[in-house]
Design a protein around this motif. Sequence first.
Motif, short mmCIF file in Angstrom:
data_model
loop_
_atom_site.label_atom_id
_atom_site.label_comp_id
_atom_site.label_asym_id
_atom_site.label_seq_id
_atom_site.Cartn_x
_atom_site.Cartn_y
_atom_site.Cartn_z
N LYS A 92 11.56 13.31 -14.50
CA LYS A 92 11.58 13.69 -15.87
C LYS A 92 10.57 12.84 -16.78
O LYS A 92 9.92 13.60 -17.67
N GLU A 93 10.18 11.69 -16.54
CA GLU A 93 9.17 11.01 -17.42
C GLU A 93 8.09 10.47 -16.23
O GLU A 93 8.48 10.09 -15.36
N ALA A 94 7.13 10.32 -16.77
CA ALA A 94 5.77 9.90 -16.06
C ALA A 94 5.44 8.42 -16.71
O ALA A 94 4.29 8.02 -16.32
N ARG A 95 6.72 7.45 -16.69
CA ARG A 95 6.31 6.22 -17.27
C ARG A 95 6.44 5.42 -15.96
O ARG A 95 7.06 5.86 -14.90
N ALA A 96 5.81 4.31 -16.11
CA ALA A 96 5.71 3.39 -14.74
C ALA A 96 6.99 2.89 -14.39
O ALA A 96 7.45 3.21 -12.97
N ASN A 127 -3.46 4.11 -16.57
CA ASN A 127 -2.69 2.73 -16.81
C ASN A 127 -1.54 2.79 -16.33
O ASN A 127 -1.11 1.77 -15.85
N VAL A 128 -0.74 3.93 -16.14
CA VAL A 128 0.62 3.97 -15.71
C VAL A 128 0.76 3.70 -14.33
O VAL A 128 1.75 3.03 -13.76
N MET A 129 -0.41 3.94 -13.53
CA MET A 129 -0.37 3.69 -12.07
C MET A 129 -0.93 2.28 -11.69
O MET A 129 -0.19 1.56 -10.89
N VAL A 130 -2.04 1.89 -12.47
CA VAL A 130 -2.57 0.51 -12.06
C VAL A 130 -2.99 -0.42 -12.97
O VAL A 130 -3.73 -1.03 -12.92
N GLY A 131 -2.46 0.00 -14.36
CA GLY A 131 -2.39 -0.99 -15.31
C GLY A 131 -2.06 -2.65 -14.89
O GLY A 131 -1.52 -2.78 -13.92
N LYS A 132 -2.70 -3.56 -15.89
CA LYS A 132 -2.58 -4.89 -15.45
C LYS A 132 -1.38 -5.30 -15.62
O LYS A 132 -0.82 -6.10 -14.99
N HIS A 133 -0.55 -4.93 -16.82
CA HIS A 133 0.80 -5.45 -16.93
C HIS A 133 1.84 -4.65 -16.80
O HIS A 133 2.88 -5.16 -16.48
N ASN A 134 2.11 -3.38 -16.94
CA ASN A 134 3.16 -2.66 -16.84
C ASN A 134 2.88 -1.26 -16.07
O ASN A 134 2.59 -0.39 -16.72
N SER A 135 2.81 -1.25 -14.72
CA SER A 135 2.35 0.01 -14.19
C SER A 135 3.23 -0.08 -12.90
O SER A 135 3.88 -1.00 -12.35
N VAL A 137 1.90 -0.41 -9.81
CA VAL A 137 1.49 -1.52 -9.18
C VAL A 137 2.03 -2.72 -9.38
O VAL A 137 2.41 -3.44 -8.39
N THR A 138 2.06 -3.22 -10.61
CA THR A 138 2.80 -4.47 -10.93
C THR A 138 4.14 -4.41 -10.69
O THR A 138 4.61 -5.50 -10.22
N ARG A 139 5.02 -3.27 -10.53
CA ARG A 139 6.28 -3.29 -10.46
C ARG A 139 6.48 -3.21 -8.87
O ARG A 139 7.38 -3.90 -8.40
N LEU A 140 5.62 -2.86 -7.85
CA LEU A 140 5.49 -2.77 -6.59
C LEU A 140 5.44 -4.11 -6.26
O LEU A 140 5.93 -4.70 -5.05
N LYS A 141 4.42 -4.82 -6.91
CA LYS A 141 4.09 -6.16 -6.35
C LYS A 141 5.15 -7.22 -6.88
O LYS A 141 5.33 -8.23 -6.13
N LEU A 142 5.93 -7.01 -7.67
CA LEU A 142 7.03 -7.93 -8.33
C LEU A 142 8.17 -8.53 -7.30
O LEU A 142 8.11 -9.62 -7.08
N PRO A 143 8.64 -7.60 -6.49
CA PRO A 143 9.42 -8.04 -5.36
C PRO A 143 8.73 -8.84 -4.46
O PRO A 143 9.12 -9.96 -3.72
N LEU A 144 7.73 -8.67 -4.19
CA LEU A 144 6.79 -9.58 -3.29
C LEU A 144 6.37 -11.02 -3.97
O LEU A 144 6.53 -11.88 -3.16
N LYS A 145 6.28 -10.94 -5.04
CA LYS A 145 6.19 -12.26 -5.70
C LYS A 145 7.46 -13.21 -5.52
O LYS A 145 7.41 -14.44 -5.27
N LEU A 146 8.67 -12.30 -5.99
CA LEU A 146 9.74 -13.12 -5.57
C LEU A 146 10.21 -13.49 -4.31
O LEU A 146 10.71 -14.74 -4.21
N ILE A 147 9.60 -12.89 -3.26
CA ILE A 147 9.76 -13.15 -1.77
C ILE A 147 8.91 -14.43 -1.43
O ILE A 147 9.33 -15.14 -1.09
#
Length: 149
Positions: A92-96, A127-135, A137-147
């Motif tokens: 529906k939307e192309a937001r991160a 930016n939506v794909m590889v931006g530094k803050h809200n992309s 990539v940052t969302r895919l990395k987040l669970p890894l940081k928690l692990i």
Amino acid sequence: MEHLPAVITKLAPDSEIAKKIKCSRTKCSCVIKNVISKRHEEEICEILTKIKFSLIIEESTDRSCTKHLCLVFRYRHNNTIQDSFLALLPIKEARAEDLYKEITNFFSLKKILYQRNLIGFASDGANVMVGKHNSVVTRLKLPLKLIEL
């Protein structure tokens, strides 16, 4: 496809089965969509549950203004590097957050543990794909940081 039954009959002129084959564009499309592609998807998902892989994504909008997310996977199989198209997901939307949700829902549905097996990511430079803050990539990395903690 209209020519395939004639070719099969010429290849196996004595076969009664070959003589009975009737296959045109409609039937062939249904076989490809409902049998061959489903089996191909199952095989790739089975492979991705066991090995490390990279994810390549692209968001696009078609002529009818429908947004899609394309998922391609790169992995090593039988000592070769394979690139396999696996899904074209309507979005529906192309937001991160929307793209991330679609990707993780796909992984969950197919029982692919991306937190363990995803080792690479590729997309365009948006930016939506590889931006530094809200992309994505940052969302895919987040669970890894928690692990890692």
